[in-house]
Design a protein around this motif. Structure first.
Motif, PDB file in Angstrom:
ATOM      1  N   SER A  19      41.313  43.094  46.702  1.00  0.00           N
ATOM      2  CA  SER A  19      40.109  43.863  46.379  1.00  0.00           C
ATOM      3  C   SER A  19      38.924  43.325  47.186  1.00  0.00           C
ATOM      4  O   SER A  19      38.552  42.163  47.053  1.00  0.00           O
ATOM      5  N   LEU A  22      36.035  42.148  45.009  1.00  0.00           N
ATOM      6  CA  LEU A  22      36.189  40.836  44.378  1.00  0.00           C
ATOM      7  C   LEU A  22      36.304  39.715  45.405  1.00  0.00           C
ATOM      8  O   LEU A  22      36.557  38.562  45.045  1.00  0.00           O
ATOM      9  N   GLN A  24      38.620  39.214  47.650  1.00  0.00           N
ATOM     10  CA  GLN A  24      39.987  38.698  47.692  1.00  0.00           C
ATOM     11  C   GLN A  24      40.599  38.766  49.099  1.00  0.00           C
ATOM     12  O   GLN A  24      40.398  39.731  49.818  1.00  0.00           O
ATOM     13  N   GLU A  73      41.204  33.989  36.150  1.00  0.00           N
ATOM     14  CA  GLU A  73      41.325  35.210  36.969  1.00  0.00           C
ATOM     15  C   GLU A  73      40.640  36.372  36.249  1.00  0.00           C
ATOM     16  O   GLU A  73      40.922  36.620  35.068  1.00  0.00           O
ATOM     17  N   ASP A  75      40.611  39.541  37.668  1.00  0.00           N
ATOM     18  CA  ASP A  75      41.271  40.777  38.082  1.00  0.00           C
ATOM     19  C   ASP A  75      42.530  40.969  37.244  1.00  0.00           C
ATOM     20  O   ASP A  75      43.570  40.357  37.507  1.00  0.00           O
ATOM     21  N   ARG A  77      44.677  43.141  37.170  1.00  0.00           N
ATOM     22  CA  ARG A  77      45.858  43.630  37.887  1.00  0.00           C
ATOM     23  C   ARG A  77      46.821  42.486  38.230  1.00  0.00           C
ATOM     24  O   ARG A  77      48.022  42.689  38.371  1.00  0.00           O
ATOM     25  N   CYS A  78      46.256  41.270  38.394  1.00  0.00           N
ATOM     26  CA  CYS A  78      47.065  40.120  38.796  1.00  0.00           C
ATOM     27  C   CYS A  78      47.719  39.407  37.614  1.00  0.00           C
ATOM     28  O   CYS A  78      48.596  38.554  37.812  1.00  0.00           O
TER      29      CYS A  78
END
Length: 277
Positions: A19, A22, A24, A73, A75, A77-78
């Motif tokens: 992302s 973010l 990343q 974290e 995010d 999604r992770c």
């Protein structure tokens, strides 16, 4: 060491992509990740805080090195990929969903800990300055609860942290990093090592707390460096004139007020802060 699938397979399985919002950038090279995890030295049974683990590439390397890892974290999604790692290393990985900027890291860890992180570019410097500031309740309390910082930054930021006086990279970040810590550039990381490749090169810096100079207020030093480097092209007599007592302190210390901030050593900034503390 559990038999884990390649990180690229994990990312494909969970439909993950880095992302930009973010900050990343994922690292897949296991050998490179192992080298990063080795920078702080022996991590066997040591508590390690990791910020922004993403799909868990560096997390794997830290767990392989024997560390007990707490990973923060934001995010979500992770989180499924990290949950698989958590199951593969029972009792060795704790994943916290949240914003590292809003959490009390000392309270979260509850014991001395090393920080090892491929920091998201958008919060890396802010987190770093916060760690350098000392415990919230008492900014002069030192040494901190963290025992070392091993952090990935954009190479330009890393060079500012370890810079010496008289160089273009030398500034506020160098003084704040070096006045009561030792800082070194541990390794450079080529942009091609990341997915997606960032536009800039990266580097790992390693810091360990050192003895704090006596009679110096950390907030005072921060204010001096902010004023001095906020107008770095101006002479000290101009940049520091708004700080009560600063010009008199320069005179007492024999520091020429016509000098510019980038010519002063870390020790000279500490001496000025001591005079004003």
């Amino acid at each position: 060491m559990p038999d884990l699938p390649p990180l690229r397979e994990v990312i494909a399985k969970h439909g993950l992509s880095a992302s930009k919002a973010l900050g990343q950038n994922f690292l897949f090279d296991a050998q490179l990740l192992d080298r990063i995890a080795a920078v702080p030295g022996d991590l066997h049974d040591k508590a390690v805080l990791e910020i922004g683990p993403g799909p868990g590439g560096l997390t794997r390397a830290l767990l392989k090195a024997g560390a007990r890892v707490t990973a923060i974290e934001m995010d979500r999604r992770c989180l499924p990929a990290l949950a698989e790692l958590e199951a593969a290393f029972p009792g060795r990985l704790r994943v916290i969903e949240g914003d590292a900027m809003k959490l009390d890291h000392d309270a979260t860890m509850g014991e001395p800990y090393a920080v090892v992180a491929n920091l998201p570019y958008n919060v890396g410097t802010a987190l770093f300055v916060r760690w350098l500031g000392g415990p919230k309740a008492n900014e002069n309390a030192w040494p901190p609860q963290w025992t070392s910082l091993t952090l990935m930054f954009q190479q330009e930021v890393a060079q500012r942290i370890v810079a010496q006086p008289g160089t273009g990279a030398y500034g506020r970040l160098a003084v704040l990093a070096q006045w009561r810590s030792t800082a070194r550039l541990a390794m450079k990381v080529h942009r091609s090592a990341f997915t997606p490749p960032p536009k800039v090169m990266s580097a790992i810096v390693h810091l360990e707390p050192a003895a704090m100079p006596e009679g110096v207020s950390a907030p005072t030093l921060e204010r001096i460096t902010e004023a001095a480097f906020g107008q770095r092209r101006k002479m000290l007599r101009q940049s520091l004139k708004g700080m009560p007592g600063a010009l008199a302190a320069l005179e007492r210390l024999g520091i020429d007020p016509q000098r510019r901030a980038e010519t002063l050593s870390v020790q000279e900034f500490v001496a000025i802060a001591r005079e004003l503390s």
